[in-house]
Design an enzyme around this catalytic site. Structure first.
Site, PDB file in Angstrom:
ATOM      1  N   ASP A  17     -17.236   9.260  -5.133  1.00 56.14           N
ATOM      2  CA  ASP A  17     -16.141   8.927  -4.172  1.00 56.14           C
ATOM      3  C   ASP A  17     -14.741   9.606  -4.600  1.00 56.14           C
ATOM      4  O   ASP A  17     -13.853   9.168  -5.423  1.00 56.14           O
ATOM      5  CB  ASP A  17     -15.866   7.415  -4.538  1.00 56.14           C
ATOM      6  N   GLU A  96     -13.997  11.523   7.220  1.00 55.95           N
ATOM      7  CA  GLU A  96     -13.088  10.418   8.076  1.00 55.95           C
ATOM      8  C   GLU A  96     -12.449  11.004   9.160  1.00 55.95           C
ATOM      9  O   GLU A  96     -11.701  11.927   9.234  1.00 55.95           O
ATOM     10  CB  GLU A  96     -12.206   9.692   6.814  1.00 55.95           C
ATOM     11  N   LYS A 132     -16.709   8.825   8.998  1.00 57.05           N
ATOM     12  CA  LYS A 132     -16.195   7.647   8.707  1.00 57.05           C
ATOM     13  C   LYS A 132     -15.022   6.977   9.598  1.00 57.05           C
ATOM     14  O   LYS A 132     -14.569   7.680   9.864  1.00 57.05           O
ATOM     15  CB  LYS A 132     -15.480   7.809   7.261  1.00 57.05           C
ATOM     16  N   THR A 157     -15.929   1.945   7.443  1.00 53.81           N
ATOM     17  CA  THR A 157     -15.271   2.012   6.189  1.00 53.81           C
ATOM     18  C   THR A 157     -14.221   0.869   6.437  1.00 53.81           C
ATOM     19  O   THR A 157     -14.150   0.247   7.489  1.00 53.81           O
ATOM     20  CB  THR A 157     -14.584   3.291   5.789  1.00 53.81           C
TER      21      THR A 157
END
Length: 321
Positions: A17, A96, A132, A157
């Site tokens: 992450d 994302e 994401k 998410t």
């Protein structure tokens, strides 16, 4: 001697992450996840300046309009980091969508398709990318369409509640990222109590989701995220995926504790869990009734949007220079 990280990898797929691909390489995870906050942090390191400069040059080449240049440069920057990460992980990277699109289904779909096209330009197949998207109703429906119509795999998410998880499974998304540590943060602040790892509200939430998915054979991957301590990770050993920060990966690497599965599909199958479903009205009501999930979802979107804006400001300065 085997480390705790080695033991964990036997039972659960480990994901890094971070946007720092040098840190990723040190722990040999299968996949990696990024978000605007992680990318913003990585851009502060001088060794990644070239990725920013390349994104700015790309934006300028795509358009003469300043607004369009900025939008192209931001998308390209996210993809640049993703491409570098894919050089050190064998699996997939999560990239994302702009958090400011969290309540706009059509704009989310358009942005996701553009990100995938940018990866394709540099030879990265869409099978190696997870888009994401925040787990709003609009985000979940965008993911449904991306998965079914375009074959674009999604990572939902900012997921804090059971209704969000069920809606994602029913939408057929590839993967969800339920947040463990942020749930714990809310409960500690709200109640003033401390929780053991086994009593951790975030851990219990993710265990419930995993058991429900496996009980009813949903194919959606459960990837626990946002950890505050190694104890939370231990309690989720056996889950599909865990995405872990470099600091906690180092802690696991430094320990020789043998981690055994706490979760399994077989155990989930034996549990008495009722089947439920959520249409839009019920989803919105149940989310509204969960103060923690409502507050943490809104807060997460705001913070990702704020860091996305900081990335934009960085690129704007360079475009104008």
């Amino acid at each position: 001697m085997s480390t705790a990280l080695d033991h964990l990898k036997k039972h659960t797929t480990v994901v890094a992450d971070t946007g720092d691909f040098e840190a990723i390489a040190a722990y040999k995870p299968q996949d990696a996840t990024t978000n605007p906050s992680l990318i913003l942090a990585a851009t502060q390191k001088p060794q990644y300046a070239r990725l920013v400069d390349e994104a700015v040059a790309y934006g300028k080449a795509k358009s003469s309009n300043h607004h369009d240049q900025l939008e192209w440069a931001l998308d390209k920057l996210l993809v640049n980091f993703g491409v570098e990460i894919l050089k050190v992980v064998p699996g997939r990277v999560s990239t994302e969508v702009d958090a400011r699109l969290s309540f706009d289904k059509d704009a989310t779909i358009a942005k996701a398709r553009r990100i995938i096209d940018l990866y394709k330009e540099v030879g990265v197949d869409k099978t190696r990318v997870l888009i994401k998207i925040a787990s709003t109703w609009e985000g979940i429906q965008a993911a449904r369409e991306l998965e079914a119509q375009y074959g674009i795999h999604c990572n939902l998410t900012l997921l804090f509640s059971f209704p969000q998880a069920v809606a994602c499974a029913e939408a057929g998304v590839t993967l969800i990222s339920p947040f463990v540590g942020r749930i714990l943060d809310w409960y500690k602040k709200s109640t003033g109590e401390n929780y053991t790892s086994a009593q951790d509200p975030g851990v219990l939430s993710v265990q419930r989701i995993y058991n429900y998915y496996r009980k009813y054979d949903y194919k959606t991957i459960v990837m626990g995220a946002s950890f505050r301590n190694v104890g939370e990770i231990e309690e989720l050993t056996g889950i599909d995926f865990l995405t872990i920060s470099p600091g906690l990966l180092q802690e696991l690497q430094s320990s020789n504790k043998a981690l055994e599965p706490r979760l399994s599909a077989a155990t989930a199958k034996s549990q008495d869990i009722p089947k439920v479903t959520y249409d839009e009205k019920r989803f919105r009501w149940e989310l509204n009734e969960d103060a923690m999930a409502t507050e943490k979802l809104a807060e997460g979107i705001r913070n990702f949007a704020k860091d996305g804006k900081k990335l934009e400001d960085l690129l704007r300065q360079k475009i104008s220079a």
